[in-house]
Design a protein around this motif. Sequence first.
Motif, short mmCIF file in Angstrom:
data_model
loop_
_atom_site.label_atom_id
_atom_site.label_comp_id
_atom_site.label_asym_id
_atom_site.label_seq_id
_atom_site.Cartn_x
_atom_site.Cartn_y
_atom_site.Cartn_z
N ASP A 260 -1.76 2.66 5.59
CA ASP A 260 -3.16 2.90 5.24
C ASP A 260 -3.47 4.40 5.23
O ASP A 260 -4.19 4.89 4.36
N SER A 261 -2.91 5.13 6.19
CA SER A 261 -3.17 6.56 6.26
C SER A 261 -2.55 7.29 5.07
O SER A 261 -3.14 8.24 4.52
N ILE A 262 -1.36 6.84 4.63
CA ILE A 262 -0.71 7.46 3.47
C ILE A 262 -1.53 7.18 2.21
O ILE A 262 -1.75 8.07 1.38
N LEU A 263 -2.00 5.95 2.06
CA LEU A 263 -2.80 5.60 0.88
C LEU A 263 -4.11 6.39 0.87
O LEU A 263 -4.52 6.91 -0.18
N LYS A 264 -4.76 6.50 2.03
CA LYS A 264 -6.00 7.26 2.10
C LYS A 264 -5.77 8.73 1.71
O LYS A 264 -6.56 9.31 0.97
N ALA A 265 -4.69 9.30 2.19
CA ALA A 265 -4.38 10.69 1.86
C ALA A 265 -4.12 10.86 0.37
O ALA A 265 -4.54 11.87 -0.23
N SER A 266 -3.47 9.88 -0.25
CA SER A 266 -3.19 9.96 -1.68
C SER A 266 -4.48 9.92 -2.49
O SER A 266 -4.65 10.67 -3.45
N ILE A 267 -5.40 9.06 -2.08
CA ILE A 267 -6.68 8.96 -2.78
C ILE A 267 -7.51 10.22 -2.58
O ILE A 267 -8.11 10.75 -3.53
N ALA A 268 -7.52 10.73 -1.34
CA ALA A 268 -8.35 11.90 -1.03
C ALA A 268 -7.84 13.18 -1.68
O ALA A 268 -8.62 14.10 -1.94
N PHE B 153 -2.25 -1.35 -25.76
CA PHE B 153 -2.25 -0.11 -25.00
C PHE B 153 -0.85 0.20 -24.47
O PHE B 153 -0.07 -0.71 -24.18
N LEU B 154 -0.55 1.50 -24.34
CA LEU B 154 0.68 1.91 -23.67
C LEU B 154 0.56 1.49 -22.21
O LEU B 154 -0.43 1.77 -21.55
N ASN B 155 1.58 0.77 -21.70
CA ASN B 155 1.49 0.32 -20.31
C ASN B 155 2.84 0.41 -19.62
O ASN B 155 3.90 0.30 -20.25
N PHE B 156 2.78 0.63 -18.30
CA PHE B 156 3.97 0.74 -17.46
C PHE B 156 3.84 -0.23 -16.29
O PHE B 156 2.74 -0.52 -15.84
N ASP B 157 4.97 -0.69 -15.79
CA ASP B 157 5.01 -1.37 -14.50
C ASP B 157 5.06 -0.31 -13.41
O ASP B 157 5.57 0.80 -13.62
N ILE B 158 4.59 -0.66 -12.23
CA ILE B 158 4.60 0.29 -11.13
C ILE B 158 6.03 0.71 -10.79
O ILE B 158 6.28 1.85 -10.38
N ASP B 159 6.99 -0.21 -11.01
CA ASP B 159 8.41 0.13 -10.74
C ASP B 159 8.88 1.28 -11.64
O ASP B 159 9.61 2.16 -11.20
N GLU B 160 8.43 1.27 -12.90
CA GLU B 160 8.81 2.34 -13.83
C GLU B 160 8.22 3.67 -13.38
O GLU B 160 8.87 4.72 -13.50
N ILE B 161 7.00 3.64 -12.89
CA ILE B 161 6.36 4.86 -12.40
C ILE B 161 7.13 5.43 -11.21
O ILE B 161 7.40 6.64 -11.13
N LEU B 162 7.51 4.54 -10.28
CA LEU B 162 8.17 4.99 -9.06
C LEU B 162 9.58 5.49 -9.32
O LEU B 162 10.10 6.34 -8.59
N GLU B 163 10.22 4.98 -10.38
CA GLU B 163 11.62 5.35 -10.66
C GLU B 163 11.75 6.66 -11.42
O GLU B 163 12.84 7.23 -11.47
N ARG C 49 0.82 -1.22 0.00
CA ARG C 49 0.00 0.00 0.00
C ARG C 49 0.85 1.27 0.00
O ARG C 49 0.42 2.29 -0.54
N TYR C 50 2.03 1.21 0.57
CA TYR C 50 2.91 2.37 0.52
C TYR C 50 3.34 2.63 -0.92
O TYR C 50 3.34 3.77 -1.39
N GLN C 51 3.72 1.58 -1.64
CA GLN C 51 4.11 1.72 -3.05
C GLN C 51 2.94 2.23 -3.89
O GLN C 51 3.13 3.07 -4.78
N LEU C 52 1.74 1.71 -3.62
CA LEU C 52 0.57 2.17 -4.35
C LEU C 52 0.32 3.65 -4.11
O LEU C 52 0.01 4.41 -5.04
N ALA C 53 0.47 4.08 -2.85
CA ALA C 53 0.27 5.50 -2.53
C ALA C 53 1.29 6.37 -3.26
O ALA C 53 0.95 7.42 -3.82
N GLN C 54 2.55 5.93 -3.28
CA GLN C 54 3.59 6.68 -3.97
C GLN C 54 3.31 6.75 -5.47
O GLN C 54 3.49 7.80 -6.11
N ALA C 55 2.84 5.64 -6.04
CA ALA C 55 2.52 5.62 -7.47
C ALA C 55 1.35 6.54 -7.79
O ALA C 55 1.37 7.26 -8.80
N VAL C 56 0.32 6.55 -6.94
CA VAL C 56 -0.82 7.44 -7.15
C VAL C 56 -0.37 8.89 -7.11
O VAL C 56 -0.78 9.72 -7.94
#
Length: 389
Positions: A110-118, A214-224, A77-84
Amino acid sequence: MSWSRNKLLYRDAFLCTVMTFIVAGLLYFTFVNLSFLDPFENTFKDFKFTDYYYSKRFNKEQRSDKIILVNIKHADRYQLAQAVNKISAQNPRAVGLDIIFKDRKLAFTDSILKASIASNDHIVTAYFHENDSVVNSDVYFKTDNAKKGYINLNLKGQNSVIRDFIGVKGNNNEKEHAFATKLALEAGFIDESYAEKELKKPIPINYIGNKDVFLNFDIDEILEQDDIPALKDAVILMGYLGDGNTQFDIEDKHFTPLNSEWVGRAVPDTYGVVIHANILNMLAKKNLIYRVSIFPTYVLAFISCFLILVFSIRLYKRNSFVFDITEKIVQLLLSIVLLYVAILLLQANIYLSVVPIILLSLLGIEMIDYYEYLVTYLNKKFKWESHLL
């Protein structure tokens, strides 16, 4: 005299067509009501001749370059929040999270992910219907600006091929939008009136291809990367696209017409987020497929059967030996022609279920011998006139 014989020919063709439909109805009733035939019935339900069109169609020109996939793999979830956050910083039109956060985990992440979504007004989250209940992310992740759509894809059962899509369910306060519909609305591809008018009934999905289209990325590419220009003004769909072992990885995979195996499909072929991308592309282009309804389909089947019987009865009367030799050739050519017509119509965004037309026309040719027995009996009993006698 010639007109009289033609009248008898057309009458025979008409009555033989009616007889064909009656016999076909009886065979169908038997077929669907005998339990030992269930495996065959399920196989044919999952098979459409028009699947060939989709399985061989990879038309990049019809895709939208503003629809981008991000493979989340098994990111935490931390990686997901960073990617968002990274994606949101690129100013996309909308971001779709094809993910359900059913339970709480670590309070910090969870709090970081919630803040990213909000913090992003253009995020669309997911939920799905399961039996009579609705499965949402944990209430903790609910935000004031929440926008969400249902991700249910399968309308007919666990193993069915995903061919159709319903974009809007319910009315007024109970209205629900599909995940792709909600993203299309959020991105400005369609408006609410269009969704209400066009998307409340099942429509065929206009597939253009699998994830490589479709153009697609891995989450690692987004984070880097700090800057990803392709994401600007795009609609980003974040979901699972495999984690390396794609051959045996069936997590969130479904059967679709893109499958190269027409019958006896064993392994699902397309990830759910890719199906949503195909639907979104269809909505972005407003490139919907019109489905010919059941009644016109069977009217066309009746006309096709009648016309082929006019030709076949005339040939049968002139030379039954030639008819017997050419019968299978005629049936093969008829099947090819009808299938080709169906594919041409599909290219024009008209979906015609060609199977009943083909099967009834072929059965009609086979019924000529039985029809001759019938009219011979009627002639002996009631002096019935027929072109065959």
